[in-house]
Write a protein that holds these residues in place. Structure first.
Motif, PDB file in Angstrom:
ATOM      1  N   GLY A   1     -10.033   5.575  -2.089  1.00  0.00           N
ATOM      2  CA  GLY A   1     -10.673   4.260  -2.003  1.00  0.00           C
ATOM      3  C   GLY A   1      -9.802   3.143  -1.483  1.00  0.00           C
ATOM      4  O   GLY A   1      -9.734   2.069  -2.094  1.00  0.00           O
ATOM      5  N   SER A   2      -9.119   3.377  -0.368  1.00  0.00           N
ATOM      6  CA  SER A   2      -8.375   2.307   0.299  1.00  0.00           C
ATOM      7  C   SER A   2      -8.144   2.707   1.747  1.00  0.00           C
ATOM      8  O   SER A   2      -8.431   3.839   2.146  1.00  0.00           O
ATOM      9  CB  SER A   2      -7.023   2.057  -0.387  1.00  0.00           C
ATOM     10  N   LEU A   3      -7.611   1.767   2.517  1.00  0.00           N
ATOM     11  CA  LEU A   3      -7.231   2.047   3.894  1.00  0.00           C
ATOM     12  C   LEU A   3      -5.743   2.419   3.881  1.00  0.00           C
ATOM     13  O   LEU A   3      -4.876   1.569   3.987  1.00  0.00           O
ATOM     14  CB  LEU A   3      -7.491   0.820   4.782  1.00  0.00           C
ATOM     15  N   LEU A   4      -5.502   3.693   3.694  1.00  0.00           N
ATOM     16  CA  LEU A   4      -4.120   4.171   3.630  1.00  0.00           C
ATOM     17  C   LEU A   4      -3.356   3.820   4.902  1.00  0.00           C
ATOM     18  O   LEU A   4      -3.956   3.679   5.979  1.00  0.00           O
ATOM     19  CB  LEU A   4      -4.125   5.684   3.403  1.00  0.00           C
ATOM     20  N   PRO A   5      -2.021   3.583   4.765  1.00  0.00           N
ATOM     21  CA  PRO A   5      -1.177   3.848   3.596  1.00  0.00           C
ATOM     22  C   PRO A   5      -1.154   2.730   2.548  1.00  0.00           C
ATOM     23  O   PRO A   5      -0.354   2.791   1.624  1.00  0.00           O
ATOM     24  CB  PRO A   5       0.205   4.020   4.225  1.00  0.00           C
ATOM     25  N   GLU A   6      -2.013   1.722   2.701  1.00  0.00           N
ATOM     26  CA  GLU A   6      -2.070   0.697   1.661  1.00  0.00           C
ATOM     27  C   GLU A   6      -2.755   1.244   0.417  1.00  0.00           C
ATOM     28  O   GLU A   6      -3.744   1.954   0.497  1.00  0.00           O
ATOM     29  CB  GLU A   6      -2.837  -0.537   2.159  1.00  0.00           C
ATOM     30  N   TRP A   7      -2.203   0.894  -0.725  1.00  0.00           N
ATOM     31  CA  TRP A   7      -2.770   1.181  -2.038  1.00  0.00           C
ATOM     32  C   TRP A   7      -2.963   2.662  -2.302  1.00  0.00           C
ATOM     33  O   TRP A   7      -4.055   3.123  -2.631  1.00  0.00           O
ATOM     34  CB  TRP A   7      -4.073   0.392  -2.246  1.00  0.00           C
ATOM     35  N   ARG A   8      -1.864   3.386  -2.173  1.00  0.00           N
ATOM     36  CA  ARG A   8      -1.836   4.740  -2.712  1.00  0.00           C
ATOM     37  C   ARG A   8      -1.825   4.626  -4.239  1.00  0.00           C
ATOM     38  O   ARG A   8      -1.292   3.671  -4.784  1.00  0.00           O
ATOM     39  CB  ARG A   8      -0.567   5.466  -2.257  1.00  0.00           C
ATOM     40  N   GLY A   9      -2.396   5.606  -4.915  1.00  0.00           N
ATOM     41  CA  GLY A   9      -2.310   5.587  -6.365  1.00  0.00           C
ATOM     42  C   GLY A   9      -3.638   5.428  -7.075  1.00  0.00           C
ATOM     43  O   GLY A   9      -4.711   5.563  -6.479  1.00  0.00           O
ATOM     44  N   ALA A  10      -3.566   5.079  -8.366  1.00  0.00           N
ATOM     45  CA  ALA A  10      -4.695   5.203  -9.283  1.00  0.00           C
ATOM     46  C   ALA A  10      -5.738   4.089  -9.202  1.00  0.00           C
ATOM     47  O   ALA A  10      -6.898   4.311  -9.526  1.00  0.00           O
ATOM     48  CB  ALA A  10      -4.168   5.294 -10.711  1.00  0.00           C
TER      49      ALA A  10
ATOM     50  N   SER B   1      -0.743  10.703  11.083  1.00  0.00           N
ATOM     51  CA  SER B   1       0.246  10.590  10.007  1.00  0.00           C
ATOM     52  C   SER B   1       0.272   9.162   9.462  1.00  0.00           C
ATOM     53  O   SER B   1       0.046   8.200  10.200  1.00  0.00           O
ATOM     54  CB  SER B   1       1.645  10.956  10.517  1.00  0.00           C
ATOM     55  N   GLN B   2       0.539   9.033   8.170  1.00  0.00           N
ATOM     56  CA  GLN B   2       0.678   7.708   7.568  1.00  0.00           C
ATOM     57  C   GLN B   2       2.064   7.141   7.863  1.00  0.00           C
ATOM     58  O   GLN B   2       3.048   7.871   7.907  1.00  0.00           O
ATOM     59  CB  GLN B   2       0.480   7.785   6.055  1.00  0.00           C
ATOM     60  N   ASP B   3       2.094   5.820   8.048  1.00  0.00           N
ATOM     61  CA  ASP B   3       3.367   5.124   8.225  1.00  0.00           C
ATOM     62  C   ASP B   3       3.875   4.727   6.844  1.00  0.00           C
ATOM     63  O   ASP B   3       3.381   3.770   6.238  1.00  0.00           O
ATOM     64  CB  ASP B   3       3.166   3.892   9.114  1.00  0.00           C
ATOM     65  N   ASP B   4       4.837   5.471   6.329  1.00  0.00           N
ATOM     66  CA  ASP B   4       5.326   5.226   4.974  1.00  0.00           C
ATOM     67  C   ASP B   4       5.911   3.831   4.787  1.00  0.00           C
ATOM     68  O   ASP B   4       5.926   3.301   3.673  1.00  0.00           O
ATOM     69  CB  ASP B   4       6.383   6.270   4.602  1.00  0.00           C
ATOM     70  N   SER B   5       6.380   3.221   5.877  1.00  0.00           N
ATOM     71  CA  SER B   5       6.972   1.883   5.763  1.00  0.00           C
ATOM     72  C   SER B   5       5.920   0.825   5.428  1.00  0.00           C
ATOM     73  O   SER B   5       6.262  -0.275   4.993  1.00  0.00           O
ATOM     74  CB  SER B   5       7.692   1.508   7.062  1.00  0.00           C
ATOM     75  N   LEU B   6       4.648   1.137   5.629  1.00  0.00           N
ATOM     76  CA  LEU B   6       3.562   0.201   5.338  1.00  0.00           C
ATOM     77  C   LEU B   6       2.882   0.495   4.002  1.00  0.00           C
ATOM     78  O   LEU B   6       1.923  -0.174   3.626  1.00  0.00           O
ATOM     79  CB  LEU B   6       2.508   0.255   6.460  1.00  0.00           C
ATOM     80  N   ALA B   7       3.387   1.485   3.285  1.00  0.00           N
ATOM     81  CA  ALA B   7       2.734   1.927   2.054  1.00  0.00           C
ATOM     82  C   ALA B   7       2.887   0.912   0.923  1.00  0.00           C
ATOM     83  O   ALA B   7       3.931   0.287   0.759  1.00  0.00           O
ATOM     84  CB  ALA B   7       3.291   3.277   1.621  1.00  0.00           C
TER      85      ALA B   7
END
Length: 334
Positions: A116-125, A204-210
């Motif tokens: 329920g987000s536009l990854l890589p923003e808001w990974r998690g619960a 691939s996700q950009d981890d720097s934007l996570a």
């Protein structure tokens, strides 16, 4: 669609709440085959603590789909059982259990997740709540290939929606419950193509934007009036329907008796008041306006302990003495 399809796919579905059940229903209505539904064991609920099935299980039983409810996937028997379904793909939506690598790799096309987000923003619960709390202008769902990381897998498809200034977590949840199933069916159509190549077609996700969406805690519900009106408004909307923002009101005339008062609706109020933070600027049928660190916030619907949520005009009919102009919102009143 010009590309030939390897359809229908054999799908294992794993999910728990109504949000997941809505995605399962979309798959049931599609041309794909649901070979099994996985959900957690039934849990005690209600005053009688009767074992109760989740929404996903009830829907699966209604459509005569086999249901599996392992406690986890540590047992070899549970791992083998899943493999025996010989699924092309496993779809995971709000399941609540961690999947070991052996499960992630079991289906031919692996496991995919509706997040329920536009990854890589808001990974998690708590992606919906944290997005609202942060003041994001948009959110959405991401269908991703699952890997052993936390929401770190490659993205297959995304769908966006605008966050309105009146949205709560509950209303965003409803929006995503409409977006997600369509995006999921579209994703499976892509994966069913003869020429589907995950390595070439996924992003691939950009981890720097996570960013990370920490799980909500009840302690966060207590509002800090030192925040700005904008921040308080976002928190109030983010915490609906849980844990619901609140403040503690103290009565001095009853040996400092305290009341937890929940806020179900509020709005930012333009104000040039120089009153101290937490001061009630006005209290009438339109709401209770409170000074904050920057601007003011108007409390419109409140819930007193043991009562149902009511518009402020009804609260003031019985408790006007609690919310006197010039007093502090937390009490103490004489």
């Amino acid at each position: 669609m010009s590309n030939s399809l390897k359809s229908p796919l054999n799908i294992i579905f794993a999910g728990t709440p109504d949000f997941a059940a809505q995605h399962l229903l979309a798959l049931i209505k599609s041309d794909h085959n649901i070979v099994a539904v996985y959900c957690p064991p039934d849990k005690p609920a209600g005053r009688g603590k009767k074992l109760t099935a989740c929404a996903t299980k009830l829907l699966a039983l209604e459509h005569n789909i086999p249901v599996e409810q392992p406690i986890n996937f540590k047992a070899v028997n549970d791992q083998q059982k899943l493999t025996q379904y010989n699924a092309d793909v496993m779809v995971v939506v709000a399941y609540g259990l961690l999947l070991p690598e052996v499960i992630l790799n079991a289906p031919r096309l692996g496991c995919i997740n509706v997040h329920g987000s536009l990854l890589p923003e808001w990974r998690g619960a708590a992606p919906i709540q944290r997005s609202l709390e942060a003041g994001d202008e948009k959110t959405g769902v991401t269908i991703m290939q699952m890997d052993k990381g936390l929401d770190t897998g490659d993205m297959i498809l995304t769908a966006e929606c605008i966050i309105e200034h009146t949205d709560t977590s509950a209303s965003i949840y409803e929006k995503l419950a409409l977006l997600g199933p369509t995006a999921l069916v579209d994703t499976l159509a892509l994966m069913a193509q003869d020429n589907y190549n995950a390595n070439e077609q996924n992003t691939s996700q950009d981890d720097s934007l996570a960013t990370y969406a920490h799980k909500l805690d009840k302690s966060e519900a207590e509002l800090d009036w030192q925040l700005s009106a904008c921040e308080l408004d976002r928190k109030i909307r983010a915490y609906i329907p849980w844990p619901v923002a609140q403040f503690t009101f103290t009565e001095s005339n009853t040996v400092n008796k305290q009341h937890k008062i929940r806020i179900w609706q509020a709005s930012i109020q333009e104000s040039d008041s120089e009153k101290p933070i937490g001061t009630i600027i006005s209290a009438n049928k339109s709401g209770i306006v409170v000074a904050t660190a920057n601007g003011a916030i108007c409390l419109e619907t409140l819930q007193l302990p043991g009562k149902k949520a009511l518009p402020v005009k009804d609260i003031l009919n019985g408790r006007a003495d609690w919310f006197k102009v010039g007093a502090n919102i937390n009490g103490i009143v004489d």
